[in-house]
Design a protein around this motif. Sequence first.
Motif, short mmCIF file in Angstrom:
data_model
loop_
_atom_site.label_atom_id
_atom_site.label_comp_id
_atom_site.label_asym_id
_atom_site.label_seq_id
_atom_site.Cartn_x
_atom_site.Cartn_y
_atom_site.Cartn_z
N PRO A 1 -26.87 -6.96 2.65
CA PRO A 1 -26.80 -6.46 1.28
C PRO A 1 -26.46 -7.56 0.29
CG PRO A 1 -25.37 -5.19 2.75
CD PRO A 1 -25.82 -6.40 3.51
N ALA A 2 -26.97 -7.44 -0.92
CA ALA A 2 -26.68 -8.39 -1.98
C ALA A 2 -25.37 -8.02 -2.67
CB ALA A 2 -27.82 -8.40 -2.99
N ASP A 3 -24.77 -9.00 -3.35
CA ASP A 3 -23.59 -8.72 -4.18
C ASP A 3 -24.02 -8.03 -5.47
OD1 ASP A 3 -22.05 -10.16 -2.33
OD2 ASP A 3 -22.50 -12.05 -3.37
N LEU A 4 -25.19 -8.43 -5.97
CA LEU A 4 -25.63 -7.98 -7.29
C LEU A 4 -27.15 -7.84 -7.27
CD1 LEU A 4 -25.22 -7.62 -10.45
CD2 LEU A 4 -25.51 -10.10 -10.59
N VAL A 5 -27.63 -6.73 -7.79
CA VAL A 5 -29.07 -6.56 -7.99
C VAL A 5 -29.31 -6.24 -9.46
CG1 VAL A 5 -31.08 -5.13 -7.49
CG2 VAL A 5 -29.59 -5.86 -5.62
N GLY B 1 -26.44 -2.43 -0.62
CA GLY B 1 -25.46 -1.81 0.27
C GLY B 1 -24.43 -1.07 -0.56
N PRO B 2 -23.42 -0.50 0.12
CA PRO B 2 -22.39 0.27 -0.60
C PRO B 2 -21.64 -0.57 -1.63
CG PRO B 2 -21.97 0.25 1.78
CD PRO B 2 -23.22 -0.52 1.57
N ALA B 3 -21.49 -1.87 -1.38
CA ALA B 3 -20.70 -2.70 -2.30
C ALA B 3 -21.56 -3.44 -3.30
CB ALA B 3 -19.86 -3.69 -1.49
N THR B 4 -22.86 -3.23 -3.27
CA THR B 4 -23.75 -3.97 -4.17
C THR B 4 -23.66 -3.40 -5.59
OG1 THR B 4 -25.28 -4.33 -2.34
CG2 THR B 4 -26.14 -4.68 -4.57
N GLU B 5 -23.46 -4.27 -6.56
CA GLU B 5 -23.53 -3.84 -7.96
C GLU B 5 -25.00 -3.82 -8.36
OE1 GLU B 5 -22.42 -5.17 -12.55
OE2 GLU B 5 -22.05 -6.58 -10.92
N VAL B 6 -25.49 -2.66 -8.78
CA VAL B 6 -26.88 -2.55 -9.19
C VAL B 6 -26.93 -2.32 -10.71
CG1 VAL B 6 -29.07 -1.32 -8.91
CG2 VAL B 6 -27.51 -1.60 -6.95
N VAL B 7 -27.62 -3.21 -11.41
CA VAL B 7 -27.68 -3.14 -12.87
C VAL B 7 -29.10 -2.79 -13.28
CG1 VAL B 7 -27.42 -4.42 -15.03
CG2 VAL B 7 -25.85 -4.85 -13.12
N ASP B 8 -29.26 -1.71 -14.05
CA ASP B 8 -30.55 -1.38 -14.63
C ASP B 8 -30.68 -2.15 -15.95
OD1 ASP B 8 -32.81 -0.38 -15.79
OD2 ASP B 8 -32.20 1.75 -15.68
N LEU B 9 -31.58 -3.12 -15.98
CA LEU B 9 -31.71 -3.96 -17.18
C LEU B 9 -32.42 -3.24 -18.33
CD1 LEU B 9 -32.61 -7.40 -15.54
CD2 LEU B 9 -30.44 -6.77 -16.59
N GLN B 10 -33.00 -2.10 -18.07
CA GLN B 10 -33.69 -1.30 -19.10
C GLN B 10 -34.69 -2.15 -19.88
OE1 GLN B 10 -29.89 -0.01 -20.88
NE2 GLN B 10 -30.44 2.09 -20.31
N GLY B 11 -35.41 -2.99 -19.16
CA GLY B 11 -36.46 -3.80 -19.80
C GLY B 11 -35.95 -5.05 -20.49
N ARG B 12 -34.66 -5.29 -20.44
CA ARG B 12 -34.13 -6.51 -21.07
C ARG B 12 -34.62 -7.75 -20.32
NH1 ARG B 12 -28.76 -3.43 -21.59
NH2 ARG B 12 -29.10 -2.48 -23.62
N MET B 13 -34.43 -8.88 -20.96
CA MET B 13 -34.99 -10.12 -20.42
C MET B 13 -33.96 -10.85 -19.55
SD MET B 13 -36.95 -13.17 -22.40
CE MET B 13 -38.41 -13.75 -21.54
N LEU B 14 -34.44 -11.34 -18.42
CA LEU B 14 -33.60 -12.17 -17.56
C LEU B 14 -34.23 -13.55 -17.48
CD1 LEU B 14 -31.11 -12.13 -15.62
CD2 LEU B 14 -32.72 -11.67 -13.77
N LEU B 15 -33.41 -14.56 -17.77
CA LEU B 15 -33.88 -15.95 -17.78
C LEU B 15 -32.92 -16.80 -16.95
CD1 LEU B 15 -34.59 -16.61 -21.59
CD2 LEU B 15 -36.30 -16.61 -19.76
N PRO B 16 -33.39 -17.99 -16.53
CA PRO B 16 -32.42 -18.94 -15.97
C PRO B 16 -31.40 -19.29 -17.05
CG PRO B 16 -34.70 -19.74 -15.77
CD PRO B 16 -34.74 -18.54 -16.65
N GLY B 17 -30.16 -19.54 -16.68
CA GLY B 17 -29.15 -19.94 -17.66
C GLY B 17 -29.64 -21.14 -18.46
N PHE B 18 -29.29 -21.16 -19.75
CA PHE B 18 -29.73 -22.27 -20.61
C PHE B 18 -28.93 -23.54 -20.27
CE2 PHE B 18 -30.68 -18.70 -23.74
CZ PHE B 18 -32.05 -18.77 -23.54
#
Length: 590
Positions: free
Chosen positions: A32-36, A76-93
Amino acid sequence: MVTRAPAVPFLLLLLFACRGASSGPAEGIAAPADLVLRNGAVYTVDAARSWARAVAVRGGRIVYVGTDSLPAGLVGPATEVVDLQGRMLLPGFQDAHVHLIGSGVDLSECDLNAATTAAEAADTIQAYAAAHPDLTWIRGAGWQLPLFPEGNPSKELLDRIVPDRPAMLWAADGHSAWVNSRALALAKITRDTPDPPNGRIERDPLTGEPTGTLREAAINLVEAALPPRTGAELAAGLERAEKLANSFGITTIFSALTDEDELRAFTDADRAGTLTLRVIAALRAPGAGGDTLLARLRDWRTRYATPHVRPTAVKLFQDGVIEARTAAMLAPYLDRRYDAGTPVRDQATLDRMAGALDRAGFQIHIHAIGDRAVRMSLDALAYARTVNGERDARPSIAHLQLIDPADIPRFRVLGVVANFEPLWSNGDEYLTKLAEPALGPARSRWQYPIASVVRTGAVVSGGSDWSVSSLNPLDAIETGITHRDPGDTTAAVWNPPERVDLPTMLALYTINAAWAHHQERETGSIEVGKLADLVVLDRDLFQVPVSRIHEVRVVRTLLEGRTVFAGEPSHPERSEGGMIQGMPPSNRLR
Ligand SMILES: [Zn+2]
């Protein structure tokens, strides 16, 4: 100018065998991932410039990039799942040229960035002095040269506001300072004081009396009389500044001029676990160098290296700035007929320093604004390559206001990174009132030629030079496309042939800067195996009008999967025009 994203851009990136990945392929899917982060507009900035919908992070690294149909077992049970609702994800600047700690300290001092008239600047100083009766010096920064005739504020004005204490206020560009009579007296600057090398004491043309404005090395005369910053002041400045940088989605900075005290502040913070950025530090190399200097730089490089701090670069100044007529030019300034500015070093000295620093394995970073300084810098880097042989050195030249067209192809040929501040391509009064009258139209055309350098295939990176100008990469990204101030839709486009498109601007602040920082295998794009340095924006930059890019807000910034900034999405109708100088709305200073 903006290249629109393809309508169905989702490319599956399910290849888990990736360099740098700490987990094996099978484990990558099963554990399982820590964050999705899912349901997002993920612009990966990988080599194919692919898009995705979801990203998963485990142990600080990216373990999945692809569609919202996640592999079994990833959540998994401990994975934080975030719904981005169409927002943009980029590599950190990545900000490839910034003065983070000094600017962070400045934020607690008299800040003149918001002043739009000389009277406003005076009021700000007066209010600050009244609010700080205990200070022995009034210090501050951020006044704009065009507010004063010839960029020359007077000591008389400052004497009226601060009669009782010495006062010194840096100009926003860091190449001039405004001082009062008490500061001049403490520094023992009189009409008999000669201009120091590479500096100018502005004087009354009749009496020779200093008028209160100092340029370049003349500022050092007053600086030497100032009490040095304490370690606690530097630490507080760093904390303030890194929070601000994270709030703009920045996860790596190139600290463009770092003395030992600042370096110690960075490494102390990293050892204490409070540093929330990666730092590549360019060490201050004063004077003509020599073996003592090299030994000291080598010592700092090992002593202050920590997991997030790499003191592996060295900064050299080769000239000043055009608006103060201190930049080194191939032809004289039109308003100073026999004056083409003076380079900081002659060619032989610069060659020798570049050769020695390169041989010692340092990454060379040269400030060059005038076309002569740029040519001398390229010549010196060519010399270093000839005497030391080719290596993966990735030197850079910063600012690059005026490049002779004959020198444009040399960045690619010599492997030199062209490091621009795209926000300066805005056609402001520094350009139209102070620079261009001294250049004429033919030479002015070759100011900030970002598109021309990009076309050669050279690596071009973006910097803020904060607090010279806004720390927010989105301000610079917008202006690099529009050649207007952020938000302006009516001004004349300043230098149309040198505009670039949005994918190019995003590369300047992500993968290109990562390459310049020798960390493109670990950062700069969203790919499996890379470190999870990520930024979530409240809107997709490819879907907003170009003139509103600067209004897009960061809602979350992650460094190695750890949240280092969390903010609110903006209200689209609210325009925050005051962002130009990098000062956030107050609710974002937490
Ligand atoms: Zn700088």
